[in-house]
Design a protein around this motif. Sequence first.
Motif, PDB file in Angstrom:
ATOM      1  N   THR A   1       0.491  39.692 -21.874  1.00 11.43           N
ATOM      2  CA  THR A   1       1.406  39.984 -20.968  1.00 11.43           C
ATOM      3  C   THR A   1       1.406  40.264 -19.686  1.00 11.43           C
ATOM      4  O   THR A   1       2.196  39.882 -18.619  1.00 11.43           O
ATOM      5  CB  THR A   1       2.390  40.830 -21.584  1.00 11.43           C
ATOM      6  N   VAL A   2      -0.083  40.843 -19.532  1.00 11.81           N
ATOM      7  CA  VAL A   2      -0.337  41.456 -18.034  1.00 11.81           C
ATOM      8  C   VAL A   2      -0.795  40.479 -17.071  1.00 11.81           C
ATOM      9  O   VAL A   2      -0.833  40.715 -15.845  1.00 11.81           O
ATOM     10  CB  VAL A   2      -1.665  42.572 -18.459  1.00 11.81           C
TER      11      VAL A   2
ATOM     12  N   VAL B   1       1.870  48.231 -14.791  1.00  7.83           N
ATOM     13  CA  VAL B   1       1.453  47.738 -16.085  1.00  7.83           C
ATOM     14  C   VAL B   1       0.860  48.746 -17.169  1.00  7.83           C
ATOM     15  O   VAL B   1       1.437  48.443 -18.400  1.00  7.83           O
ATOM     16  CB  VAL B   1       0.592  46.437 -15.948  1.00  7.83           C
TER      17      VAL B   1
ATOM     18  N   THR C   1      -3.308  43.129 -22.588  1.00  6.31           N
ATOM     19  CA  THR C   1      -2.666  42.155 -23.493  1.00  6.31           C
ATOM     20  C   THR C   1      -2.562  40.857 -22.530  1.00  6.31           C
ATOM     21  O   THR C   1      -2.377  41.046 -21.276  1.00  6.31           O
ATOM     22  CB  THR C   1      -1.182  42.303 -23.851  1.00  6.31           C
TER      23      THR C   1
ATOM     24  N   ASN D   1       2.439  49.709 -20.828  1.00  6.16           N
ATOM     25  CA  ASN D   1       1.563  49.385 -22.177  1.00  6.16           C
ATOM     26  C   ASN D   1       1.129  47.954 -22.052  1.00  6.16           C
ATOM     27  O   ASN D   1       1.225  47.221 -23.087  1.00  6.16           O
ATOM     28  CB  ASN D   1       2.046  49.990 -23.339  1.00  6.16           C
ATOM     29  N   TRP D   2       1.077  47.251 -21.049  1.00  5.80           N
ATOM     30  CA  TRP D   2       0.379  45.853 -21.009  1.00  5.80           C
ATOM     31  C   TRP D   2      -0.872  45.768 -20.815  1.00  5.80           C
ATOM     32  O   TRP D   2      -1.224  44.512 -20.792  1.00  5.80           O
ATOM     33  CB  TRP D   2       1.335  45.231 -19.890  1.00  5.80           C
TER      34      TRP D   2
END
Length: 285
Positions: free
Chosen positions: A150-151, A140, A148, A144-145
């Motif tokens: 999204t992670v 991750v 955020t 580049n999560w």
Amino acid sequence: MTTTPTRDARGSATASRVVLYATLVALALIFLTPLVWMVITSLKTYTAAQQIPPSWLPNPIAGYGYEQILNNTANPVLRWFLNSMLAATLHSLLVLVTASMAAYALARMKFRGRGVTFALIVGTLFIPPTSLIIPNFLIVDQLNWIDTLTVVIVPGAASAFGVFFLRQFFISLPNELEEAAILDGANQWQIFYKVVLPLSKPALATLAVLSFLTNWNDFLWPIFVLFSPDQLTLPPGLGLLQGSYVTDYPVIMAGAVLASVPVLILFVFAQRHIIQGVSRSGLKG
């Protein structure tokens, strides 16, 4: 002579029913007492929560804990609540999409290596999740999560348990339904989308609830990948309410009540589907 056995049977049945109800009431009290105590403590003042021996009734009833949560700019609990709701909901939807398609292929489609593939997927259930934290973190980070939402949404969406659970349910569906759909000219996707999924609502609802709870209660993974106060979810965020030297029980319990409400509401509305889904998913291996 014939009435005595009848009376004995009725008496035995009544006694068994009384024992059953008493056992159920005792179990209900065991499970409900912590929840009731949590709500009561959240309605106490800081001083009343520290009293020894503790009192069961808040006197006076105060909204001190909830006021601290709502007005605390350093620890935005409502923002954490919304983050958890968004993350858990989207995560559940992703699990349903990936698990349902994989489970349908493994349950109803014939291809080379199907058994080995299913065995490998189920085998991942025996891998301790903590051993995957570092590899997942590196992945991750490359995407580049980090820090955020999204992670905490995407990783784990390919649920091995979800594939196993739905596969067991799909196997229990009659083959005649698919054969009838094929005779009507339906292709494989139409059979999956218009025949199998509508019949699998109990299993899908059960998996959605389980996935929601797993993401909602996740504490370890968000600690490693979320750093900004505005990006935190509820479990790691509520840990910040614990002071270094003192424990503000009304505030902590108010946060716990806030975290419990969506879960209780979800379970109340989905319990019928959960029972049906669990009961039918174990019919065939």
